[in-house]
Motif scaffolding. Structure first.
Motif, PDB file in Angstrom:
ATOM      1  N   LEU A 148       0.636  -1.037  -0.100  1.00 23.47           N
ATOM      2  CA  LEU A 148      -0.098   0.107   0.055  1.00 23.47           C
ATOM      3  C   LEU A 148       0.652   1.312  -0.124  1.00 23.47           C
ATOM      4  CD1 LEU A 148      -2.927  -0.939   2.422  1.00 23.47           C
ATOM      5  CD2 LEU A 148      -2.988  -0.847   0.030  1.00 23.47           C
ATOM      6  N   HIS A 149       2.104   1.230   0.632  1.00 17.92           N
ATOM      7  CA  HIS A 149       2.820   2.360   0.712  1.00 17.92           C
ATOM      8  C   HIS A 149       3.564   2.637  -0.623  1.00 17.92           C
ATOM      9  CE1 HIS A 149       6.026   5.007   2.525  1.00 17.92           C
ATOM     10  NE2 HIS A 149       6.735   4.574   1.398  1.00 17.92           N
ATOM     11  N   GLU A 150       3.897   1.909  -1.464  1.00 14.89           N
ATOM     12  CA  GLU A 150       4.455   1.923  -2.644  1.00 14.89           C
ATOM     13  C   GLU A 150       3.216   2.361  -3.763  1.00 14.89           C
ATOM     14  OE1 GLU A 150       7.393   2.620  -2.551  1.00 14.89           O
ATOM     15  OE2 GLU A 150       8.031   1.385  -0.892  1.00 14.89           O
ATOM     16  N   LEU A 151       2.176   1.853  -3.740  1.00 13.03           N
ATOM     17  CA  LEU A 151       1.047   2.191  -4.266  1.00 13.03           C
ATOM     18  C   LEU A 151       0.676   3.561  -3.838  1.00 13.03           C
ATOM     19  CD1 LEU A 151      -1.278   0.729  -5.921  1.00 13.03           C
ATOM     20  CD2 LEU A 151      -2.664   0.522  -4.173  1.00 13.03           C
ATOM     21  N   GLY A 152       0.697   3.932  -2.904  1.00 19.04           N
ATOM     22  CA  GLY A 152       0.360   5.373  -2.314  1.00 19.04           C
ATOM     23  C   GLY A 152       1.113   6.380  -3.148  1.00 19.04           C
ATOM     24  N   HIS A 153       2.492   6.035  -3.176  1.00 21.36           N
ATOM     25  CA  HIS A 153       3.247   6.938  -3.983  1.00 21.36           C
ATOM     26  C   HIS A 153       2.795   6.730  -5.587  1.00 21.36           C
ATOM     27  CE1 HIS A 153       6.306   7.600  -1.058  1.00 21.36           C
ATOM     28  NE2 HIS A 153       6.898   6.442  -0.990  1.00 21.36           N
ATOM     29  N   GLY A 154       2.484   5.763  -6.145  1.00 22.85           N
ATOM     30  CA  GLY A 154       1.884   5.709  -7.473  1.00 22.85           C
ATOM     31  C   GLY A 154       0.516   6.392  -7.432  1.00 22.85           C
ATOM     32  N   GLY A 158       2.884  11.390  -0.933  1.00 16.48           N
ATOM     33  CA  GLY A 158       4.443  11.813  -0.435  1.00 16.48           C
ATOM     34  C   GLY A 158       4.214  11.012   0.973  1.00 16.48           C
ATOM     35  N   HIS A 159       5.466  11.297   1.766  1.00 16.23           N
ATOM     36  CA  HIS A 159       5.793  10.536   2.907  1.00 16.23           C
ATOM     37  C   HIS A 159       4.948  11.260   4.126  1.00 16.23           C
ATOM     38  CE1 HIS A 159       9.552   8.183   1.503  1.00 16.23           C
ATOM     39  NE2 HIS A 159       8.251   7.279   1.534  1.00 16.23           N
ATOM     40  N   HIS A 160       4.445  10.826   5.079  1.00 13.72           N
ATOM     41  CA  HIS A 160       3.666  11.388   6.195  1.00 13.72           C
ATOM     42  C   HIS A 160       4.387  11.176   7.455  1.00 13.72           C
ATOM     43  CE1 HIS A 160       0.417  12.204   8.903  1.00 13.72           C
ATOM     44  NE2 HIS A 160      -0.204  12.770   7.899  1.00 13.72           N
TER      45      HIS A 160
HETATM   46 ZN    ZN Z   1       8.088   5.757   0.558  1.00 14.67          ZN
END
Ligand code: ZN
Length: 191
Positions: A148-154, A158-160
């Motif tokens: 999900l983290h990498e999908l979020g970048h997709g 950004g980072h939180h």
């Molecule tokens: Zn990241």
């Protein structure tokens, strides 16, 4: 009431005149590399879990060459990514805009811009397959968080700074607030 027809015509002209129309495609078609049976199964499961939350097939698997490269997202599972680059994965979003001129109402030209959203994701192969093969809850959770983290970048996130966020810069053992991640993802997908 007499002028009602006039208002209608003006509205039509405004809608069909020298306009600039935008259409957004936010359905993702992924090719998994290498496309082994296990790799395919891993992401099929993760996609199904994601899609179920939205009741909509946002994430899909396709075979290489099935769609144009500009419409295809990729997931690469790389041996030794963790050692080589010191990370478990990365993701980046891509937007391709296609402009088409069309003739509209009264033969007026207008531009149609079609935005196609795709992404590139890469993961450390050992990290992913080990966790997939494990029955341990913690391993399963870490796999889900990393995905999900990498999908979020997709999805252009950004980072939180909050360690409970899926978008925290590290994949650690903190209990994650998945619900807020899905809310953010949904806002992006509907935009
Ligand atoms: Zn990241």
């Amino acid at each position: 009431m007499r002028y009602m027809w006039l208002i209608l015509v003006v509205a039509l002209l405004a809608a069909c005149g020298d306009g600039f129309f935008v259409s957004n495609t936010k359905q993702y078609y992924f090719v998994v590399k290498p496309a082994t049976r296990e790799n395919t199964r891993i992401f099929k499961g993760l996609f199904a879990d994601f899609n179920r939350r939205f009741n909509s097939p946002y994430l899909n698997l396709v075979r290489g060459g099935e769609l144009r490269a500009s419409e295809t997202s990729t997931i690469a599972l790389t041996q030794g990514l963790r050692h080589k680059e010191g990370k478990l994965g990365w993701g980046r979003w891509i937007r391709t805009a296609k402009l088409n001129s069309r003739r509209g109402f009264l033969n007026k030209p207008h531009q149609v811009r079609k935005n196609i959203y795709t992404m590139e994701l890469e993961f450390d192969r050992d990290y992913v397959t080990r966790r997939y093969r494990s029955d341990n809850d913690k391993d399963q959770r870490q796999l889900r968080t990393l995905f999900l983290h990498e999908l979020g970048h997709g999805f252009q996130m950004g980072h939180h700074p909050d360690s409970r966020s899926v978008m925290y810069h590290e994949i650690d053992d903190t209990a994650k607030d998945y619900a807020s991640f899905y809310r953010r993802a949904y806002r992006f997908l509907l935009r």
